[in-house]
Design a protein around this motif. Structure first.
Motif, PDB file in Angstrom:
ATOM      1  N   TRP A  51       0.820  -1.213   0.000  1.00 39.81           N
ATOM      2  CA  TRP A  51       0.000   0.000   0.000  1.00 39.81           C
ATOM      3  C   TRP A  51       0.854   1.263   0.000  1.00 39.81           C
ATOM      4  O   TRP A  51       0.528   2.241  -0.666  1.00 39.81           O
ATOM      5  N   GLU A  52       1.971   1.221   0.701  1.00 39.88           N
ATOM      6  CA  GLU A  52       2.848   2.390   0.780  1.00 39.88           C
ATOM      7  C   GLU A  52       3.466   2.737  -0.568  1.00 39.88           C
ATOM      8  O   GLU A  52       3.929   3.865  -0.763  1.00 39.88           O
ATOM      9  N   ASP A  53       3.464   1.797  -1.499  1.00 37.80           N
ATOM     10  CA  ASP A  53       4.027   2.048  -2.830  1.00 37.80           C
ATOM     11  C   ASP A  53       3.045   2.758  -3.754  1.00 37.80           C
ATOM     12  O   ASP A  53       3.439   3.197  -4.842  1.00 37.80           O
ATOM     13  N   SER A  58      -9.416  -5.650   4.951  1.00 42.65           N
ATOM     14  CA  SER A  58      -9.517  -4.245   5.341  1.00 42.65           C
ATOM     15  C   SER A  58      -9.666  -3.383   4.092  1.00 42.65           C
ATOM     16  O   SER A  58      -9.427  -3.840   2.968  1.00 42.65           O
ATOM     17  N   GLY A  59     -10.013  -2.134   4.307  1.00 37.51           N
ATOM     18  CA  GLY A  59     -10.144  -1.222   3.187  1.00 37.51           C
ATOM     19  C   GLY A  59      -8.845  -1.056   2.420  1.00 37.51           C
ATOM     20  O   GLY A  59      -8.839  -1.020   1.180  1.00 37.51           O
ATOM     21  N   LEU A  69      -8.315  -1.977  -1.499  1.00 39.43           N
ATOM     22  CA  LEU A  69      -7.909  -0.957  -2.476  1.00 39.43           C
ATOM     23  C   LEU A  69      -6.592  -1.319  -3.147  1.00 39.43           C
ATOM     24  O   LEU A  69      -6.412  -1.082  -4.351  1.00 39.43           O
ATOM     25  N   LEU A  70      -5.647  -1.877  -2.389  1.00 47.43           N
ATOM     26  CA  LEU A  70      -4.381  -2.287  -2.989  1.00 47.43           C
ATOM     27  C   LEU A  70      -4.620  -3.361  -4.045  1.00 47.43           C
ATOM     28  O   LEU A  70      -4.078  -3.287  -5.158  1.00 47.43           O
ATOM     29  N   ALA A  71      -5.435  -4.346  -3.717  1.00 46.96           N
ATOM     30  CA  ALA A  71      -5.739  -5.406  -4.679  1.00 46.96           C
ATOM     31  C   ALA A  71      -6.441  -4.838  -5.911  1.00 46.96           C
ATOM     32  O   ALA A  71      -6.152  -5.241  -7.051  1.00 46.96           O
TER      33      ALA A  71
END
Length: 447
Positions: free
Chosen positions: A17-19, A120-121, A125-127
């Motif tokens: 997610w941080e990417d 989780s949200g 969202l990452l997926a």
């Protein structure tokens, strides 16, 4: 054409997610606001109701809901039916470089999974971002010949996006993700010939369903070929004669540029090439001295894809109207509106509009982008009126604002008649990143 499967599998497995840049994160939420808008509009379409009835005969559970409806079903059926609802009116998002409608095949299976497994949200969202990235990168590699040849690119590439997204959500490793791509490659299909008919919805639904299935099988060790994408008889070579020439450019910026930032949202329920045409016609309909009764001829000048996809003069159904320049021009000029109500079977049957078809002509000009067009109206008085749109509303150059997307959701929720309350749903989408349970939007969207 070397190690593409392995490269993409590694990319999906490693990105965190941080990417994901903040702008991309926000665009993912915009895509979801639009997704629920169009799915709520399509939820009560007769074709969708027919599909719900048939698919329901084979349901293996009741874990997942259907947007705008009260029925519950298993996650495979939910993935298919919710993708179909979002795409049925051709009002969903468009990745302009490829004309893929990226969100429906990826969001639908992810929300189905989220109702069965804890996500989780941020995980959701990452997926989602990665699923869209994979389907659109593959679309870039096979474009433009793939779609021009007659493959329905949303379906053929969407199954890989769904497989990637579900694979990420399930935390599959590199090998398993490669298998998921292989399983998806065995189910990549869809034809442009089905546009304007109920059949188009089948392949969009299959992309969502079969992408989910591909990843679930891979999780259990159901193995695919080593090179399903780049192999001698793999997806890229089979589906596009020119893929080898495009492949380097298609994947060169993987991880540094994001395909969601090339995504757009439609202000009108039609094929994307008709957006500038409708915008021009709506402007002409309000011009002093204009009268639809006095129109002798209308000339459309635009990208050759405009004629190729929308020259449909003898339509009889609202679905066909969504990809008919003849209807779109006639209804926009005659009524000064171009919402879902103007693309129904009843409006298509209007004798005044049907009689107009013979007065339309096309001029192909490859210098035009698919987001631009010029409409010239010749009146019986001898006067001509013309309007050129260089960047249609909803394009990358003139994007819909967040508030426009919210209003679209409110309007289409009412149109679909589901009874869904838009406010809480909209709020849940903008705040999804911080949500401990990513299934909340689906609970709010199901009646």
């Amino acid at each position: 054409m070397k190690d593409i499967t392995r490269t993409l599998a590694s990319f999906v497995a490693q990105v965190q997610w941080e990417d994901i840049p903040p702008k991309v994160r926000h665009e993912a939420k915009r895509a979801l606001v639009n997704y629920f808008a169009v799915a709520l509009a399509g939820c009560s379409d007769p074709g969708i109701s027919k599909a719900v009835n048939v698919y329901g005969r084979f349901s293996s559970g009741r874990e997942a809901g259907l947007v705008g409806r009260g029925e519950r079903t298993d996650i495979l059926n939910a993935a298919a039916l919710n993708a179909m609802s979002a795409n049925v009116f051709d009002f969903d998002d468009t990745h302009l470089p490829t004309i893929i409608h990226p969100t429906a095949p990826v969001a639908a299976p992810l929300f189905a999974l989220a109702q069965k497994s804890s996500l989780s949200g941020k995980q959701w969202l990452l997926a989602f971002v990665l699923g869209v990235e994979i389907e659109c990168r593959l679309g870039n590699a096979v474009s433009p010949g793939h779609y021009q040849r007659g493959w329905h690119i949303t379906s053929t590439c969407g199954v890989f996006g769904a497989a990637a997204a579900i694979g990420k959500a399930l935390s599959l490793d590199n090998t398993q993700l490669g298998w998921a791509f292989g399983n998806a490659s065995a189910q990549s299909s869809g034809l442009v010939e089905t546009l304007g008919s109920m059949s188009k919805s089948i392949s969009v639904g299959n992309a969502a369903r079969n992408g989910l299935l591909s990843a679930l099988l891979a999780q259990e060790g159901f193995a695919g070929p080593e090179q399903p994408l780049e192999g001698e008889r793999g997806f890229l070579r089979v589906m596009s004669e020119a893929a080898e020439a495009h492949v380097d450019a298609a994947f060169a910026t993987l991880g540094s540029e994001w395909e969601l930032l090339s995504n757009t949202y439609k202000p009108y329920p039609c094929g994307v090439v008709l957006n500038p045409v409708i915008e021009a016609c709506l402007a002409l309909s309000t011009t002093a001295g204009f009268s639809f009764a006095n129109v002798e001829r209308v000339t459309l000048k635009g990208h050759p894809l405009l004629r190729a996809r929308t020259d449909r003069p003898n339509i009889t159904l609202g679905r066909e109207a969504q990809v008919s320049a003849q209807h779109s021009v006639a209804v926009s000029l005659a009524r000064g509106r171009a919402g879902l109500a103007e693309f129904t079977d009843a409006v298509v049957a209007d004798p005044l509009l049907r009689a107009f078809a013979g007065r339309l002509e096309f001029v192909d000009d490859p210098s035009y982008s698919v987001e631009s067009a010029q409409v010239t109206v010749a009146l019986r008085s001898g006067e001509t009126m013309s309007r050129r749109i260089d960047a249609a509303r909803g394009s990358l150059q003139a994007p819909l604002a967040d508030t426009d997307l919210e209003n679209k959701l409110r309007e289409l929720a009412e149109y679909g008649g589901s009874g869904c309350e838009p406010g809480p749903l909209i709020n849940s989408l903008w705040t999804l990143e911080s949500a401990p349970d990513s299934s909340l939007p689906m609970h709010l969207a199901c009646s």
